[in-house]
Design a protein around this motif. Structure first.
Motif, PDB file in Angstrom:
ATOM      1  N   ARG B 449       0.831  -1.207   0.000  1.00  0.00           N
ATOM      2  CA  ARG B 449       0.000   0.000   0.000  1.00  0.00           C
ATOM      3  C   ARG B 449       0.869   1.263   0.000  1.00  0.00           C
ATOM      4  O   ARG B 449       0.565   2.237  -0.687  1.00  0.00           O
ATOM      5  CB  ARG B 449      -0.932  -0.005   1.212  1.00  0.00           C
ATOM      6  CG  ARG B 449      -2.021   1.044   1.113  1.00  0.00           C
ATOM      7  CD  ARG B 449      -2.953   1.025   2.297  1.00  0.00           C
ATOM      8  NE  ARG B 449      -3.799   2.209   2.236  1.00  0.00           N
ATOM      9  CZ  ARG B 449      -4.969   2.259   1.630  1.00  0.00           C
ATOM     10  NH1 ARG B 449      -5.450   1.179   1.043  1.00  0.00           N
ATOM     11  NH2 ARG B 449      -5.658   3.381   1.575  1.00  0.00           N
ATOM     12  N   GLN B 451       3.749   1.602  -1.342  1.00  0.00           N
ATOM     13  CA  GLN B 451       4.274   1.801  -2.696  1.00  0.00           C
ATOM     14  C   GLN B 451       3.236   2.425  -3.619  1.00  0.00           C
ATOM     15  O   GLN B 451       3.558   3.068  -4.609  1.00  0.00           O
ATOM     16  CB  GLN B 451       4.721   0.466  -3.302  1.00  0.00           C
ATOM     17  CG  GLN B 451       5.994  -0.074  -2.691  1.00  0.00           C
ATOM     18  CD  GLN B 451       6.506  -1.279  -3.465  1.00  0.00           C
ATOM     19  OE1 GLN B 451       6.342  -1.394  -4.668  1.00  0.00           O
ATOM     20  NE2 GLN B 451       7.126  -2.192  -2.753  1.00  0.00           N
ATOM     21  N   LEU B 452       1.959   2.162  -3.301  1.00  0.00           N
ATOM     22  CA  LEU B 452       0.887   2.619  -4.189  1.00  0.00           C
ATOM     23  C   LEU B 452       0.215   3.880  -3.685  1.00  0.00           C
ATOM     24  O   LEU B 452      -0.713   4.379  -4.316  1.00  0.00           O
ATOM     25  CB  LEU B 452      -0.185   1.519  -4.313  1.00  0.00           C
ATOM     26  CG  LEU B 452       0.307   0.155  -4.778  1.00  0.00           C
ATOM     27  CD1 LEU B 452      -0.815  -0.872  -4.668  1.00  0.00           C
ATOM     28  CD2 LEU B 452       0.778   0.230  -6.219  1.00  0.00           C
ATOM     29  N   GLU B 454       0.538   7.025  -3.577  1.00  0.00           N
ATOM     30  CA  GLU B 454       0.246   8.221  -4.384  1.00  0.00           C
ATOM     31  C   GLU B 454      -0.818   7.962  -5.438  1.00  0.00           C
ATOM     32  O   GLU B 454      -1.353   8.879  -6.046  1.00  0.00           O
ATOM     33  CB  GLU B 454       1.529   8.745  -5.046  1.00  0.00           C
ATOM     34  CG  GLU B 454       2.177   7.748  -5.969  1.00  0.00           C
ATOM     35  CD  GLU B 454       3.416   8.308  -6.646  1.00  0.00           C
ATOM     36  OE1 GLU B 454       3.343   9.413  -7.180  1.00  0.00           O
ATOM     37  OE2 GLU B 454       4.442   7.601  -6.630  1.00  0.00           O
ATOM     38  N   PHE B 455      -1.117   6.687  -5.693  1.00  0.00           N
ATOM     39  CA  PHE B 455      -2.112   6.383  -6.726  1.00  0.00           C
ATOM     40  C   PHE B 455      -3.477   6.041  -6.137  1.00  0.00           C
ATOM     41  O   PHE B 455      -4.435   5.863  -6.869  1.00  0.00           O
ATOM     42  CB  PHE B 455      -1.628   5.213  -7.591  1.00  0.00           C
ATOM     43  CG  PHE B 455      -0.327   5.507  -8.275  1.00  0.00           C
ATOM     44  CD1 PHE B 455      -0.299   6.272  -9.436  1.00  0.00           C
ATOM     45  CD2 PHE B 455       0.865   5.052  -7.762  1.00  0.00           C
ATOM     46  CE1 PHE B 455       0.900   6.572 -10.055  1.00  0.00           C
ATOM     47  CE2 PHE B 455       2.066   5.344  -8.372  1.00  0.00           C
ATOM     48  CZ  PHE B 455       2.080   6.111  -9.526  1.00  0.00           C
ATOM     49  N   LEU B 456      -3.534   5.875  -4.835  1.00  0.00           N
ATOM     50  CA  LEU B 456      -4.806   5.510  -4.214  1.00  0.00           C
ATOM     51  C   LEU B 456      -5.583   6.772  -3.868  1.00  0.00           C
ATOM     52  O   LEU B 456      -5.035   7.703  -3.293  1.00  0.00           O
ATOM     53  CB  LEU B 456      -4.563   4.682  -2.945  1.00  0.00           C
ATOM     54  CG  LEU B 456      -3.809   3.361  -3.163  1.00  0.00           C
ATOM     55  CD1 LEU B 456      -3.544   2.678  -1.820  1.00  0.00           C
ATOM     56  CD2 LEU B 456      -4.585   2.435  -4.072  1.00  0.00           C
TER      57      LEU B 456
END
Lengths: 365, 459
Positions: B449, B451-452, B454-456
Motif C-alpha cells: 500500500r 508503494q501505491l 500516491e495512486f490511491l
C-alpha cells in the motif's frame, strides 16, 4: 463533495489513479484494463498456439507471481488451450532464494500448475554463495545472469515445453534500452524490445508484461491479495544499472509516460545493416547457443574450475574449446526438446489472435 | 566476540578510486611536454590539444559534407548558416569554422594564428561562399529575462567575416517574419491574414509574443515547454538558412549535449527520428553538428585558452525542470564516473536507423512520422471502454509520437499548466490549428500500500 466517478465505466467510484495513463478509475475497471492489455499483447504478437506447453519463469517475486496468476486466468477465460508449468531456478543463495521459492510452491498448489525447480548446484556444481566467495561481489551478476538464462532453457527442455514466459515488465525493458545505448551494446539493443526471442537452437521466450508498468503489477497484486517476496538480491551491487534505474524513476516522476515512450523508441529503431553482427553458433563443449567456440556459461564455469574466475569477464585470452582435465566439471550437453511426445492436447498450427479467440472467450468471474 | 557487523565482509566491493589519468603526467601525444588537460583518461599538453580538437571537427565535417569530390564541392558551394547561442560550443564552432573552412580566404580571427591544419592551403576546405550566424533570442519565453541580442552583436564584432542574423523565438508566430523569408503561408493561415498589412519587420507585434506565451503556457508539462522551445529554435534557424540559400546549417552541439539530446529524445518516444538528432536534411538544408566528437570539457578548455567570449548568465533550456534537465543531470553525473559513456551514446545512436515506414511529416517539429502509432497506442494502453478514436494520421496537421505525447502527456500529479479560457495556436509553419491541451522479506499488504499510496484515492 461527491466521489469522483471512474473515467472508464462512469458508474463506480474511482479508487486509483492509473500510473500508466493518469486516469482515475475503479477497481473492476483496473482489473479489466490490466488483463485486457496483457491479452492484447499476447494475441497481437501471436505468442502462442493452442496446445502449446508453456513454462512460466517463477521466482516468487511480484512480477512472476502476478504473471502466473494472469496466465492461468487468461488461459481459462479465453480458452487459449495452453498447458502451463512453473519453472524456478534455485541460484543457491541462502536466506534469499530458499524463502522466495516457498511462494512458488504455494502457487503450485493454488493454481494447480506443475512446478520444476532446477538448481545451479545440480547443473553447474556451483551455488551463487560459493561463486561469490570466489569472485567477490563485483562481477557476480555476470555469472548469475549467464547461468540463469541457460538454466531456464535446460529446465524448459526437461519439461518438454515449447515456450518460456518471463515476468519482465515495461520498467525492466525501458531500463534495458537505456543501458544498452549507454554501454554501446548494439546486439542487445536490437533485440531487447522484442516481445519474443527465438533462435533455431533456443526455446521460444516471451515477455507478456512488456507494456505493463511495475507499479500496476504491484497494484494488481495488492488488490488481488496475491503475496510475493521482495526480490532485491543480496548480491546485486550493479552500480551502472542502479544509475539507469534511478534515472528512469526520475523520468517517470516527471512524466509517467516516459516508460512507454522509451519502449516505443526502442521499437522504432533498428541496427543498420552495415553494422557487423555476430552470427550465433553452438558451443563446442555443451551444445548451447554461443557467439564464440564456447558459450559464456562454459567459459565462466571453466574459470571457476581453474580457480581463475576472471576468465571470460576481463581476460582477453578466452577459454579454448580444448579438452579439460578430467576432474573439471562441465555442463551437460544441451538438446532442444521434442515437445510433440509430451503434448496432451492436439497441437494447432493456428496462432492465438483476437480473431481466432473471438468466439471462445468466457466472461470473467 | 560476536561480530555485530554482518556486512563486514562487504569490504571487497569497495574498489580503489580510479585515477583521473592512466599512467603518466606527460602528454600522450608529443610525450615531451607536461600535460595540461585530462580527456577521457588521457592527458594532453596545451599545444597538442588544439590540433586534437581541430582534427575532430574536420573529421566530423568531412563525414557530413561528403568531400569525396573536392572540385564538385567548390562548384556547388553555397552559403552556410551557423547557429550561435553564445555558449562555449557555438563559440568554438565559430572559431573552428573560420580557421578550417576559410569562409573568407586569407582571413583569420583577430589576434590568432593558424594552427589547425597541416594540409597545404590549396587542400583546405573552401566549402562555403558566405557565412551567416543566426542567434535566436529566447527572452520572449521567459518574462523575467533580458534580451541578449545587443551582447551578441558586441561579441560578433570580433568576426567581420560573419553576417549576424537576429532572430527571436516569437518570430515563429509572426506571419510578417514568415513573409520576409518569401515563403508561402500555409493555406489556413493565409485566409486569416488581412491584406495590405504594413507592420514593420523590426517592430514585433505584441501578438506574436502573446501567441508564443499562450502556446508555451498551454503546454501540460515543463518537459513539453523545453522540447517545444528547442524545436522552434531549430526550425527558425532552418527556415532562416533556407531563405539565405544556405546549403548547411552548423550547430555547436558537443558530444555531451548531443548525448543529452539523444537520451532525451529516446525518453520522449523519439526513437524513430533519433538519427535526425545527429544529422538531418530538411528541404535543401543539411543540419550538421561538427563538434559531435568534442566534449563540453574540451570546448571549455578551447574557450579558456583561446580567450573567446561566451554569453554569461541568462537562462538555459537545461534549467527548465523536466525530461531534458533530468537527462542532463544524469549524463553529466555519469560522465564523472564513466567518462566514455558520453561518446558511447553518440556512437551507438549513429548505428541506428528507423525501423518502420513513414506517414508524412510532423506539422510541428517537421520530422518524419512513424506509421501505425495510433493503433499501437490504443492497443497497449486502453483509455476507454469504447472503440478507439479515429487515427490522427489523417488529420490536417498530423503530429509525430513525441510531439503528440509532449502536447498531451500530463505530469505525475495529473495536472500541468492550465490556461483557462485561452486558445493556443501553433507556430506559423503549422497553420492555424488550435492546440488542444489537454530489504528481503515477505511483502506485507501495508507495504504494498505504501508503494501505491500516491495512486490511491482517499475517501
Amino acid at each position: 463533495m461527491p466521489p469522483k466517478l471512474c473515467a472508464l465505466c462512469s458508474t463506480a467510484r474511482a479508487i486509483i489513479r492509473r500510473p500508466k495513463t493518469g486516469q482515475q478509475i475503479c477497481k473492476d475497471c483496473f482489473f479489466w484494463v490490466f488483463e485486457t492489455e496483457i491479452h492484447n499483447t499476447i494475441t497481437h504478437a501471436q505468442l502462442f498456439r493452442p496446445g502449446d506447453r508453456v513454462a512460466i519463469g517463477a521466482s516468487g517475486g511480484k512480477d512472476s507471481t502476478v504473471l502466473a496468476y494472469i496466465m492461468k486466468t487468461l488461459n481459462d477465460r479465453y480458452q487459449y488451450g495452453l498447458e502451463l508449468f512453473l519453472l524456478s531456478i534455485d541460484e543457491g543463495i541462502k536466506g534469499y532464494r530458499d524463502d522466495s521459492l516457498e511462494t512458488v510452491k504455494r502457487n503450485e498448489v493454488q493454481y494447480g500448475l506443475p512446478l520444476k525447480i532446477l538448481s545451479y548446484d545440480e547443473l553447474y556444481g556451483w551455488t551463487m554463495d560459493r561463486i561469490v566467495e570466489k569472485v567477490g561481489r563485483k562481477n557476480n551478476c555476470t555469472f548469475c545472469g549467464v547461468f540463469r538464462r541457460q538454466a531456464l532453457d535446460r529446465g524448459a527442455a526437461s519439461l518438454g515445453v515449447d515456450h518460456i514466459v518471463t515476468g519482465h515488465n515495461a520498467d525492466d525493458i525501458a531500463e534495458t534500452v537505456l543501458m544498452n545505448i549507454m554501454r554501446g551494446d548494439i546486439a542487445r539493443l536490437g533485440r531487447c524490445t522484442q516481445i519474443c526471442t527465438q533462435g533455431e537452437d533456443t526455446i521460444r521466450r516471451s515477455k507478456p508484461f512488456k507494456y505493463a508498468y511495475e507499479k500496476e503489477i504491484v497494484m494488481y497484486a495488492y488488490f488481488k491479495k496475491l503475496d510475493y517476496f521482495s526480490t532485491e538480491c543480496i548480491y546485486s551491487p550493479d552500480a551502472y544499472r542502479g544509475h539507469a534505474r534511478a534515472f528512469l524513476k526520475d523520468l517517470e516522476a516527471a512524466r509517467p509516460s516516459a516508460i512507454i515512450d522509451i519502449i516505443h523508441s526502442g521499437e522504432a529503431f533498428e541496427v543498420a545493416d552495415e553494422v557487423k553482427k555476430k552470427l550465433p553458433r553452438l558451443c563446442k563443449r555443451c551444445g548451447y547457443i554461443a557467439s564464440n567456440d564456447l558459450c559464456k556459461a562454459c567459459t565462466l564455469l571453466e574459470g571457476l574450475e581453474r580457480g581463475a574466475p576472471s576468465l571470460g569477464i576481463k581476460d582477453r585470452t578466452r577459454a579454448s574449446a580444448e579438452d579439460l582435465p578430467d576432474h573439471f566439471r562441465t555442463i551437460p550437453q544441451f538438446h532442444m526438446p521434442d515437445t510433440s511426445q509430451h503434448k496432451t492436447v492436439a497441437p494447432s498450427t493456428t496462432p492465438l489472435t483476437s480473431d481466432t479467440l473471438a468466439t471462445t472467450a468466457t466472461s470473467p468471474s | 566476540m560476536t561480530n555485530l557487523n554482518p556486512h563486514k565482509d562487504e569490504q571487497d566491493i569497495i574498489m580503489p578510486r580510479r585515477r583521473a589519468y592512466d599512467r603518466t603526467s606527460t602528454c600522450v601525444k608529443c610525450k615531451l611536454n607536461p600535460g595540461n588537460l585530462v580527456i577521457q583518461h588521457s592527458i594532453y599538453c596545451r599545444s597538442c590539444f588544439f590540433p586534437l580538437v581541430s582534427n575532430k571537427f574536420c573529421r566530423a565535417l568531412d563525414q557530413s559534407l561528403d568531400l569525396s569530390s573536392y572540385m564538385a564541392t567548390i562548384e556547388r558551394a553555397r552559403n552556410v548558416f551557423i547557429g550561435f547561442s553564445g555558449g562555449s560550443g557555438s563559440a568554438v564552432l565559430l572559431d573552428l569554422a573560420l580557421q578550417n573552412c576559410i569562409v573568407t580566404p586569407g582571413a583569420s580571427a583577430p589576434g590568432r594564428h593558424h594552427r589547425a591544419s597541416k594540409q597545404p592551403p590549396t587542400k583546405r576546405r573552401l566549402v562555403w561562399k558566405k557565412a551567416y550566424v543566426g542567434f535566436v533570442d529566447i527572452s520572449g519565453a521567459f518574462p523575467d529575462t533580458n534580451d541578449r541580442t545587443s551582447e551578441i552583436r558586441t561579441m560578433m564584432s570580433r568576426y567581420p567575416q560573419y553576417e549576424l542574423v537576429e532572430l527571436r523565438l516569437e518570430d515563429a508566430f509572426d506571419i510578417l517574419w514568415w513573409r520576409s523569408l518569401s515563403k508561402p503561408l500555409p493555406a489556413t493561415v493565409t485566409a486569416s491574414v488581412e491584406p495590405g498589412s504594413n507592420s514593420s519587420r523590426d517592430v514585433h507585434s505584441p501578438t506574436s509574443l502573446e501567441l508564443l506565451r499562450t502556446f508555451l503556457g498551454s503546454l501540460p508539462t515543463p518537459s513539453a515547454v523545453s522540447t517545444s522551445i528547442s524545436h522552434i529554435i531549430r526550425l527558425l534557424l532552418l527556415h532562416a538558412a533556407e531563405a539565405r540559400s544556405c546549403s548547411h546549417l552548423l550547430l555547436g552541439s558537443t558530444s555531451t549535449s548531443l548525448s543529452i539530446s539523444l537520451i532525451s529524445s529516446v525518453s520522449s518516444g523519439g526513437g524513430f527520428v533519433l538519427p535526425s538528432e545527429r544529422e538531418e536534411i530538411r528541404r535543401s538544408v543539411k543540419i550538421v553538428k561538427p563538434l559531435r566528437d568534442v566534449t563540453n570539457k574540451e570546448c571549455a578548455a578551447w574557450v579558456h585558452w583561446s580567450g573567446l567570449q561566451v554569453l554569461q548568465g541568462g537562462i538555459s533550456l537545461y534549467e527548465i525542470r523536466g525530461v531534458t534537465q533530468l537527462t542532463k543531470d544524469f549524463i553529466v553525473g555519469l560522465d564523472k564516473n564513466f567518462p566514455s559513456t558520453v561518446s558511447t551514446i553518440s556512437r551507438t545512436c549513429a548505428k541506428l536507423i528507423p525501423k518502420a515506414g513513414t506517414s508524412g511529416y510532423c506539422a510541428f517539429c517537421q520530422r518524419s512520422i512513424q506509421s501505425g502509432v495510433e493503433e499501437w497506442k490504443a492497443r497497449i494502453s486502453i483509455r476507454s471502454r469504447q472503440e478507439p478514436l479515429p487515427s490522427t494520421e489523417h488529420r490536417v496537421h498530423p503530429l509525430c509520437y513525441s510531439c503528440h505525447t509532449a502536447f498531451n502527456s500530463k505530469g505525475s500529479k495529473g495536472s500541468g499548466n492550465e490556461v483557462q479560457g485561452t486558445t493556443a495556436k501553433f507556430p506559423v509553419w503549422v497553420g492555424s490549428e488550435e492546440l488542444a491541451v489537454g530489504e528481503h522479506k515477505m511483502m506485507e499488504r501495508h507495504e504494498m500500500r505504501v508503494q501505491l499510496e500516491e495512486f490511491l484515492i482517499q475517501d
